[in-house]
Design a protein around this motif. Structure first.
Motif, PDB file in Angstrom:
ATOM      1  N   GLN A 193       0.240 -11.958   7.274  1.00 45.46           N
ATOM      2  CA  GLN A 193       1.506 -12.412   7.854  1.00 45.46           C
ATOM      3  C   GLN A 193       2.137 -11.237   8.587  1.00 45.46           C
ATOM      4  OE1 GLN A 193       4.115 -14.148   4.938  1.00 45.46           O
ATOM      5  NE2 GLN A 193       2.441 -15.187   3.908  1.00 45.46           N
ATOM      6  N   LYS A 194       2.188 -11.326   9.897  1.00 46.12           N
ATOM      7  CA  LYS A 194       2.743 -10.217  10.690  1.00 46.12           C
ATOM      8  C   LYS A 194       4.234 -10.021  10.401  1.00 46.12           C
ATOM      9  CE  LYS A 194      -1.054  -9.406  12.951  1.00 46.12           C
ATOM     10  NZ  LYS A 194      -2.023  -8.562  12.360  1.00 46.12           N
ATOM     11  N   ASN A 195       4.937 -11.084  10.051  1.00 53.10           N
ATOM     12  CA  ASN A 195       6.382 -10.961   9.817  1.00 53.10           C
ATOM     13  C   ASN A 195       6.720 -10.267   8.504  1.00 53.10           C
ATOM     14  OD1 ASN A 195       5.525 -13.091   8.227  1.00 53.10           O
ATOM     15  ND2 ASN A 195       7.334 -14.337   8.593  1.00 53.10           N
ATOM     16  N   THR A 196       5.705  -9.984   7.674  1.00 51.37           N
ATOM     17  CA  THR A 196       5.963  -9.262   6.423  1.00 51.37           C
ATOM     18  C   THR A 196       5.595  -7.780   6.535  1.00 51.37           C
ATOM     19  OG1 THR A 196       3.768  -9.678   5.484  1.00 51.37           O
ATOM     20  CG2 THR A 196       5.492 -11.330   5.048  1.00 51.37           C
ATOM     21  N   LYS A 197       5.221  -7.349   7.725  1.00 51.55           N
ATOM     22  CA  LYS A 197       4.773  -5.968   7.939  1.00 51.55           C
ATOM     23  C   LYS A 197       5.890  -4.980   7.623  1.00 51.55           C
ATOM     24  CE  LYS A 197       2.341  -4.300  11.829  1.00 51.55           C
ATOM     25  NZ  LYS A 197       1.773  -4.522  13.157  1.00 51.55           N
ATOM     26  N   ILE A 198       5.648  -4.108   6.655  1.00 52.65           N
ATOM     27  CA  ILE A 198       6.603  -3.060   6.290  1.00 52.65           C
ATOM     28  C   ILE A 198       5.925  -1.719   6.533  1.00 52.65           C
ATOM     29  CG2 ILE A 198       7.954  -2.028   4.430  1.00 52.65           C
ATOM     30  CD1 ILE A 198       7.895  -4.827   3.083  1.00 52.65           C
ATOM     31  N   LYS A 199       6.467  -0.944   7.454  1.00 50.87           N
ATOM     32  CA  LYS A 199       5.871   0.346   7.780  1.00 50.87           C
ATOM     33  C   LYS A 199       6.044   1.302   6.603  1.00 50.87           C
ATOM     34  CE  LYS A 199       5.734   3.881  11.312  1.00 50.87           C
ATOM     35  NZ  LYS A 199       6.298   4.383  12.560  1.00 50.87           N
ATOM     36  N   ILE A 200       4.974   2.034   6.294  1.00 49.28           N
ATOM     37  CA  ILE A 200       5.017   3.028   5.229  1.00 49.28           C
ATOM     38  C   ILE A 200       4.439   4.344   5.759  1.00 49.28           C
ATOM     39  CG2 ILE A 200       4.923   1.359   3.332  1.00 49.28           C
ATOM     40  CD1 ILE A 200       1.922   1.983   3.065  1.00 49.28           C
ATOM     41  N   SER A 201       4.705   5.415   5.053  1.00 50.35           N
ATOM     42  CA  SER A 201       4.203   6.723   5.449  1.00 50.35           C
ATOM     43  C   SER A 201       2.765   6.906   4.966  1.00 50.35           C
ATOM     44  CB  SER A 201       5.086   7.826   4.873  1.00 50.35           C
ATOM     45  OG  SER A 201       4.906   7.901   3.462  1.00 50.35           O
ATOM     46  N   TYR A 202       2.119   7.904   5.495  1.00 48.37           N
ATOM     47  CA  TYR A 202       0.770   8.283   5.070  1.00 48.37           C
ATOM     48  C   TYR A 202       0.768   8.573   3.567  1.00 48.37           C
ATOM     49  CZ  TYR A 202      -3.512  11.131   4.869  1.00 48.37           C
ATOM     50  OH  TYR A 202      -4.724  11.651   4.538  1.00 48.37           O
ATOM     51  N   ASN A 203       1.741   9.349   3.097  1.00 56.18           N
ATOM     52  CA  ASN A 203       1.810   9.689   1.668  1.00 56.18           C
ATOM     53  C   ASN A 203       2.037   8.453   0.810  1.00 56.18           C
ATOM     54  OD1 ASN A 203       1.314  12.391   2.103  1.00 56.18           O
ATOM     55  ND2 ASN A 203       3.469  12.939   2.198  1.00 56.18           N
ATOM     56  N   ASP A 204       2.899   7.538   1.265  1.00 55.14           N
ATOM     57  CA  ASP A 204       3.107   6.297   0.515  1.00 55.14           C
ATOM     58  C   ASP A 204       1.804   5.479   0.450  1.00 55.14           C
ATOM     59  OD1 ASP A 204       5.737   6.772  -0.128  1.00 55.14           O
ATOM     60  OD2 ASP A 204       6.552   5.565   1.514  1.00 55.14           O
ATOM     61  N   ALA A 205       1.086   5.438   1.562  1.00 57.69           N
ATOM     62  CA  ALA A 205      -0.181   4.690   1.581  1.00 57.69           C
ATOM     63  C   ALA A 205      -1.162   5.265   0.566  1.00 57.69           C
ATOM     64  CB  ALA A 205      -0.772   4.720   2.981  1.00 57.69           C
ATOM     65  N   ILE A 206      -1.203   6.585   0.470  1.00 55.96           N
ATOM     66  CA  ILE A 206      -2.071   7.216  -0.536  1.00 55.96           C
ATOM     67  C   ILE A 206      -1.616   6.833  -1.941  1.00 55.96           C
ATOM     68  CG2 ILE A 206      -2.689   9.434  -1.591  1.00 55.96           C
ATOM     69  CD1 ILE A 206      -2.744  10.592   1.262  1.00 55.96           C
ATOM     70  N   ASN A 207      -0.319   6.910  -2.187  1.00 55.40           N
ATOM     71  CA  ASN A 207       0.209   6.586  -3.521  1.00 55.40           C
ATOM     72  C   ASN A 207       0.013   5.127  -3.879  1.00 55.40           C
ATOM     73  OD1 ASN A 207       1.063   9.217  -3.944  1.00 55.40           O
ATOM     74  ND2 ASN A 207       3.074   8.842  -3.079  1.00 55.40           N
ATOM     75  N   PHE A 208       0.138   4.230  -2.892  1.00 54.91           N
ATOM     76  CA  PHE A 208       0.006   2.793  -3.168  1.00 54.91           C
ATOM     77  C   PHE A 208      -1.450   2.364  -3.329  1.00 54.91           C
ATOM     78  CE2 PHE A 208       4.123   1.970  -0.590  1.00 54.91           C
ATOM     79  CZ  PHE A 208       4.879   2.428  -1.629  1.00 54.91           C
ATOM     80  N   SER A 209      -2.384   3.248  -3.037  1.00 57.40           N
ATOM     81  CA  SER A 209      -3.794   2.887  -3.067  1.00 57.40           C
ATOM     82  C   SER A 209      -4.593   3.667  -4.101  1.00 57.40           C
ATOM     83  CB  SER A 209      -4.403   3.138  -1.684  1.00 57.40           C
ATOM     84  OG  SER A 209      -5.770   2.894  -1.710  1.00 57.40           O
ATOM     85  N   SER A 210      -3.968   4.218  -5.082  1.00 58.16           N
ATOM     86  CA  SER A 210      -4.697   5.066  -6.040  1.00 58.16           C
ATOM     87  C   SER A 210      -5.850   4.396  -6.714  1.00 58.16           C
ATOM     88  CB  SER A 210      -3.725   5.588  -7.096  1.00 58.16           C
ATOM     89  OG  SER A 210      -2.967   4.550  -7.635  1.00 58.16           O
TER      90      SER A 210
END
Length: 150
Positions: free
Chosen positions: A133-150
């Motif tokens: 869903q493109k309307n749910t796109k929430i931009k995150i930082s590189y560091n957040d992406a790393i933390n959210f994908s552990s």
């Protein structure tokens, strides 16, 4: 044995996947092969076409037998980011929040990263891939992406 899973938009031939993994992991092509081949490879993969109607219709599942390799990419996001850069296309990886929502992903788009939700269609029996869903796109930082994908 560790593994990485990411979702890509277009189907890839096994030869293309081997070439990509050779570059991403800096291994010889001869050391990489399909999981279902009867040979002994250092890195194996499943290159699965999920359907032909979803936005992200191909699942790439890579199996890593030793910790030396996983130290290069300690989480799915870092692996997915390299795949995205190599293929020059959007890639999805799953999110590992505490609530563990199976319908939420990290969308990797060039050097931008977003949390996105999957379109849920309970009436579709033949849709196995992922459309976001493109309307749910929430931009995150590189560091957040790393933390959210552990």
């Amino acid at each position: 044995m560790d593994n990485y899973i990411c979702y890509v938009k277009y189907d890839k031939e096994d030869a293309e996947v081997i070439e990509m993994l050779s570059n991403v992991f800096n291994y010889k092509k001869e050391q990489i092969g399909n999981l279902f081949d009867q040979k002994d490879f250092e890195i194996t993969f499943e290159n699965r076409i999920l359907d032909e109607i979803s936005e992200f219709c191909t699942e790439l599942n890579v199996y890593i037998p030793n910790n030396e390799i996983t130290a290069i990419y300690p989480n799915k996001f870092l692996f997915g980011y390299q795949v995205s850069k190599y293929l020059n296309q959007q890639v999805l990886v799953s999110v590992s929040f505490e609530n563990n929502d199976p319908y939420q992903y990290i969308l990797i788009e060039n050097d931008l990263f977003f949390i996105v939700d999957e379109v849920i269609d309970d009436n579709s029996d033949d849709k196995y891939g992922i459309t976001v869903q493109k309307n749910t796109k929430i931009k995150i930082s590189y560091n957040d992406a790393i933390n959210f994908s552990s």
